[in-house]
Design a protein around this motif. Structure first.
Motif, PDB file in Angstrom:
ATOM      1  N   SER A  45      54.426 -17.097 -24.627  1.00  0.00           N
ATOM      2  CA  SER A  45      55.264 -18.122 -24.011  1.00  0.00           C
ATOM      3  C   SER A  45      56.708 -17.934 -24.471  1.00  0.00           C
ATOM      4  O   SER A  45      57.030 -17.006 -25.225  1.00  0.00           O
ATOM      5  CB  SER A  45      54.768 -19.523 -24.382  1.00  0.00           C
ATOM      6  N   THR A  46      57.564 -18.835 -24.013  1.00  0.00           N
ATOM      7  CA  THR A  46      58.984 -18.788 -24.385  1.00  0.00           C
ATOM      8  C   THR A  46      59.284 -19.674 -25.588  1.00  0.00           C
ATOM      9  O   THR A  46      60.445 -19.893 -25.917  1.00  0.00           O
ATOM     10  CB  THR A  46      59.863 -19.230 -23.202  1.00  0.00           C
ATOM     11  N   LEU A  47      58.242 -20.175 -26.252  1.00  0.00           N
ATOM     12  CA  LEU A  47      58.422 -21.007 -27.434  1.00  0.00           C
ATOM     13  C   LEU A  47      58.296 -20.163 -28.698  1.00  0.00           C
ATOM     14  O   LEU A  47      57.451 -19.269 -28.787  1.00  0.00           O
ATOM     15  CB  LEU A  47      57.382 -22.133 -27.463  1.00  0.00           C
ATOM     16  N   THR A  48      59.138 -20.446 -29.677  1.00  0.00           N
ATOM     17  CA  THR A  48      59.044 -19.785 -30.971  1.00  0.00           C
ATOM     18  C   THR A  48      57.898 -20.400 -31.767  1.00  0.00           C
ATOM     19  O   THR A  48      57.283 -21.390 -31.358  1.00  0.00           O
ATOM     20  CB  THR A  48      60.357 -19.920 -31.751  1.00  0.00           C
ATOM     21  N   ASN A  49      57.608 -19.820 -32.919  1.00  0.00           N
ATOM     22  CA  ASN A  49      56.525 -20.336 -33.756  1.00  0.00           C
ATOM     23  C   ASN A  49      56.771 -21.761 -34.228  1.00  0.00           C
ATOM     24  O   ASN A  49      55.825 -22.495 -34.519  1.00  0.00           O
ATOM     25  CB  ASN A  49      56.321 -19.421 -34.969  1.00  0.00           C
ATOM     26  N   ASP A  50      58.058 -22.171 -34.299  1.00  0.00           N
ATOM     27  CA  ASP A  50      58.359 -23.548 -34.708  1.00  0.00           C
ATOM     28  C   ASP A  50      58.609 -24.466 -33.508  1.00  0.00           C
ATOM     29  O   ASP A  50      59.132 -25.570 -33.646  1.00  0.00           O
ATOM     30  CB  ASP A  50      59.562 -23.579 -35.649  1.00  0.00           C
ATOM     31  N   GLY A  51      58.238 -24.006 -32.314  1.00  0.00           N
ATOM     32  CA  GLY A  51      58.288 -24.854 -31.130  1.00  0.00           C
ATOM     33  C   GLY A  51      59.620 -24.918 -30.421  1.00  0.00           C
ATOM     34  O   GLY A  51      59.801 -25.733 -29.510  1.00  0.00           O
ATOM     35  N   GLN A  52      60.577 -24.060 -30.764  1.00  0.00           N
ATOM     36  CA  GLN A  52      61.891 -24.057 -30.115  1.00  0.00           C
ATOM     37  C   GLN A  52      61.852 -23.235 -28.830  1.00  0.00           C
ATOM     38  O   GLN A  52      61.218 -22.170 -28.775  1.00  0.00           O
ATOM     39  CB  GLN A  52      62.950 -23.501 -31.065  1.00  0.00           C
ATOM     40  N   GLU A  53      62.530 -23.735 -27.792  1.00  0.00           N
ATOM     41  CA  GLU A  53      62.618 -23.024 -26.518  1.00  0.00           C
ATOM     42  C   GLU A  53      63.658 -21.922 -26.610  1.00  0.00           C
ATOM     43  O   GLU A  53      64.810 -22.154 -26.973  1.00  0.00           O
ATOM     44  CB  GLU A  53      62.979 -23.994 -25.392  1.00  0.00           C
ATOM     45  N   VAL A  54      63.235 -20.687 -26.282  1.00  0.00           N
ATOM     46  CA  VAL A  54      64.132 -19.529 -26.370  1.00  0.00           C
ATOM     47  C   VAL A  54      65.137 -19.523 -25.229  1.00  0.00           C
ATOM     48  O   VAL A  54      66.313 -19.191 -25.407  1.00  0.00           O
ATOM     49  CB  VAL A  54      63.320 -18.220 -26.380  1.00  0.00           C
ATOM     50  N   MET A  55      64.694 -19.915 -24.048  1.00  0.00           N
ATOM     51  CA  MET A  55      65.530 -19.799 -22.853  1.00  0.00           C
ATOM     52  C   MET A  55      66.385 -21.052 -22.686  1.00  0.00           C
ATOM     53  O   MET A  55      65.987 -22.024 -22.037  1.00  0.00           O
ATOM     54  CB  MET A  55      64.670 -19.550 -21.619  1.00  0.00           C
ATOM     55  N   GLY A  56      67.576 -21.008 -23.282  1.00  0.00           N
ATOM     56  CA  GLY A  56      68.516 -22.103 -23.147  1.00  0.00           C
ATOM     57  C   GLY A  56      69.224 -22.060 -21.806  1.00  0.00           C
ATOM     58  O   GLY A  56      68.946 -21.214 -20.950  1.00  0.00           O
ATOM     59  N   PRO A  57      70.204 -22.959 -21.584  1.00  0.00           N
ATOM     60  CA  PRO A  57      70.902 -23.046 -20.300  1.00  0.00           C
ATOM     61  C   PRO A  57      71.621 -21.762 -19.894  1.00  0.00           C
ATOM     62  O   PRO A  57      71.813 -21.518 -18.711  1.00  0.00           O
ATOM     63  CB  PRO A  57      71.903 -24.192 -20.533  1.00  0.00           C
ATOM     64  N   GLY A  58      72.044 -20.949 -20.880  1.00  0.00           N
ATOM     65  CA  GLY A  58      72.799 -19.749 -20.544  1.00  0.00           C
ATOM     66  C   GLY A  58      71.973 -18.483 -20.461  1.00  0.00           C
ATOM     67  O   GLY A  58      72.512 -17.401 -20.240  1.00  0.00           O
ATOM     68  N   VAL A  59      70.641 -18.585 -20.612  1.00  0.00           N
ATOM     69  CA  VAL A  59      69.771 -17.397 -20.586  1.00  0.00           C
ATOM     70  C   VAL A  59      69.088 -17.318 -19.231  1.00  0.00           C
ATOM     71  O   VAL A  59      68.333 -18.216 -18.853  1.00  0.00           O
ATOM     72  CB  VAL A  59      68.727 -17.444 -21.716  1.00  0.00           C
ATOM     73  N   LEU A  60      69.329 -16.238 -18.503  1.00  0.00           N
ATOM     74  CA  LEU A  60      68.716 -16.048 -17.187  1.00  0.00           C
ATOM     75  C   LEU A  60      67.368 -15.338 -17.304  1.00  0.00           C
ATOM     76  O   LEU A  60      66.391 -15.730 -16.658  1.00  0.00           O
ATOM     77  CB  LEU A  60      69.653 -15.251 -16.286  1.00  0.00           C
ATOM     78  N   VAL A  61      67.311 -14.283 -18.101  1.00  0.00           N
ATOM     79  CA  VAL A  61      66.072 -13.505 -18.273  1.00  0.00           C
ATOM     80  C   VAL A  61      65.834 -13.296 -19.763  1.00  0.00           C
ATOM     81  O   VAL A  61      66.771 -13.013 -20.517  1.00  0.00           O
ATOM     82  CB  VAL A  61      66.161 -12.131 -17.560  1.00  0.00           C
ATOM     83  N   TRP A  62      64.575 -13.433 -20.167  1.00  0.00           N
ATOM     84  CA  TRP A  62      64.204 -13.161 -21.557  1.00  0.00           C
ATOM     85  C   TRP A  62      62.976 -12.269 -21.579  1.00  0.00           C
ATOM     86  O   TRP A  62      61.960 -12.568 -20.946  1.00  0.00           O
ATOM     87  CB  TRP A  62      63.915 -14.467 -22.302  1.00  0.00           C
ATOM     88  N   HIS A  63      63.100 -11.144 -22.272  1.00  0.00           N
ATOM     89  CA  HIS A  63      62.017 -10.165 -22.393  1.00  0.00           C
ATOM     90  C   HIS A  63      61.245 -10.449 -23.672  1.00  0.00           C
ATOM     91  O   HIS A  63      61.809 -10.402 -24.767  1.00  0.00           O
ATOM     92  CB  HIS A  63      62.613  -8.750 -22.420  1.00  0.00           C
ATOM     93  N   TYR A  64      59.973 -10.781 -23.534  1.00  0.00           N
ATOM     94  CA  TYR A  64      59.155 -11.100 -24.707  1.00  0.00           C
ATOM     95  C   TYR A  64      59.191  -9.906 -25.667  1.00  0.00           C
ATOM     96  O   TYR A  64      58.697  -8.822 -25.344  1.00  0.00           O
ATOM     97  CB  TYR A  64      57.720 -11.391 -24.274  1.00  0.00           C
ATOM     98  N   PRO A  65      59.778 -10.078 -26.855  1.00  0.00           N
ATOM     99  CA  PRO A  65      60.103  -8.928 -27.713  1.00  0.00           C
ATOM    100  C   PRO A  65      58.964  -8.513 -28.643  1.00  0.00           C
ATOM    101  O   PRO A  65      59.163  -8.340 -29.846  1.00  0.00           O
ATOM    102  CB  PRO A  65      61.297  -9.443 -28.511  1.00  0.00           C
ATOM    103  N   ASP A  66      57.777  -8.345 -28.100  1.00  0.00           N
ATOM    104  CA  ASP A  66      56.633  -7.983 -28.930  1.00  0.00           C
ATOM    105  C   ASP A  66      55.683  -7.147 -28.084  1.00  0.00           C
ATOM    106  O   ASP A  66      55.470  -7.446 -26.893  1.00  0.00           O
ATOM    107  CB  ASP A  66      55.931  -9.240 -29.448  1.00  0.00           C
ATOM    108  N   ASN A  67      55.084  -6.129 -28.674  1.00  0.00           N
ATOM    109  CA  ASN A  67      54.153  -5.274 -27.932  1.00  0.00           C
ATOM    110  C   ASN A  67      52.704  -5.673 -28.159  1.00  0.00           C
ATOM    111  O   ASN A  67      51.791  -4.864 -28.001  1.00  0.00           O
ATOM    112  CB  ASN A  67      54.354  -3.801 -28.299  1.00  0.00           C
ATOM    113  N   SER A  68      52.504  -6.946 -28.510  1.00  0.00           N
ATOM    114  CA  SER A  68      51.156  -7.419 -28.824  1.00  0.00           C
ATOM    115  C   SER A  68      50.413  -7.951 -27.607  1.00  0.00           C
ATOM    116  O   SER A  68      49.287  -8.425 -27.738  1.00  0.00           O
ATOM    117  CB  SER A  68      51.229  -8.521 -29.891  1.00  0.00           C
ATOM    118  N   ILE A  69      51.024  -7.912 -26.413  1.00  0.00           N
ATOM    119  CA  ILE A  69      50.351  -8.422 -25.218  1.00  0.00           C
ATOM    120  C   ILE A  69      49.262  -7.433 -24.811  1.00  0.00           C
ATOM    121  O   ILE A  69      49.535  -6.246 -24.573  1.00  0.00           O
ATOM    122  CB  ILE A  69      51.341  -8.625 -24.060  1.00  0.00           C
TER     123      ILE A  69
END
Length: 251
Positions: free
Chosen positions: A9-33
């Motif tokens: 998901s786009t939530l960090t381990n502490d529950g913060q949303e990664v995709m703020g108002p200025g973020v259009l695209v976010w690439h999940y930065p982990d190869n664990s999928i």
């Protein structure tokens, strides 16, 4: 950001949303999928799932198990360089569906050869799954994200070309965007033209304003295009009774 129990998901381990108002695209930065990982998509996002360069699927709001489809939506699987294994078996790219407002500014040259400064507010919006596919296909991702600022930098030359086309064919007093000459003289003349004055009248009124600022009493004459005379013609007059020291009867 290792997903808890395979939840992506786009939530960090502490529950913060990664995709703020200025973020259009976010690439999940982990190869664990991996297969059967649970992909979570928020209500204001799309998620594009890729595998070895191929777009497998585009997900709307909800939770989905990661599985390999029979055929990709776009692209093809690339296995030659990895012998069937890839460091990124699956990639999740989250796209913000909110409208993003940005500002572009620059210079344009009018048909009057005046250098103009402009400011334009515009927005972009990824409204459909097809839009999401087009975005991740054509816009490069740097450091796992695409921001609104990066899109604005990418689009600014297009905005500049559009503004130049408008300015060069439209009288400046008719332009309804925030656009203004850099030169103060041109700004004043165009403002006078906006009141409906012809070019020669605008020039006269502009000069008249400058004259009035310097306290010259002839400023109104300049504005209406009339000559200014210092004083009035003087003609000498002598009473008849004073000629030769005689009175009106000649006595």
């Amino acid at each position: 950001m290792q997903g808890i129990r395979g939840v992506i998901s786009t939530l960090t381990n502490d529950g913060q949303e990664v995709m703020g108002p200025g973020v259009l695209v976010w690439h999940y930065p982990d190869n664990s999928i991996v297969n059967n990982s649970l992909l979570t998509v928020e209500s204001n996002h799309f998620c594009v799932l890729k595998s070895r360069g191929a777009i497998l699927n585009v997900y709307d709001t909800g939770q989905y198990p990661v599985t390999t489809p029979d055929r990709p939506i776009l692209g093809s699987f690339t296995q030659a360089f990895f012998g069937g294994q890839s460091p990124w078996q699956y990639e999740a790219l989250y796209i913000n569906r909110a409208k993003m407002v940005v500002k572009a500014s620059g210079l344009a040259l009018s048909s009057e050869m005046a250098e103009m400064s402009y400011e334009v507010d515009y927005y972009f919006h990824v409204a459909t799954k097809d839009d999401a596919v087009a975005l991740v296909t054509h816009m490069p991702i740097v450091e796992h994200a695409i921001t609104a600022k990066q899109v604005n930098e990418y689009a600014t030359p297009v905005v500049e070309q559009a503004i130049n086309q408008v300015v060069q064919v439209t009288p400046l007093e008719s332009v309804k965007v925030l656009i203004f000459p850099r030169d103060e003289r041109m700004r004043a003349l165009i403002s006078l033209r906006a009141f409906g004055l012809q070019e020669i009248d605008a020039v006269r009124y502009y000069i008249a304003m400058l004259m009035a600022e310097h306290g010259l009493v002839s400023a109104p004459n300049m504005a209406i295009g009339e000559a200014f005379h210092i004083g009035a013609p003087v003609q000498a007059t002598v009473p008849v009774a004073g000629i030769g020291g005689r009175g009106p009867t000649g006595a």
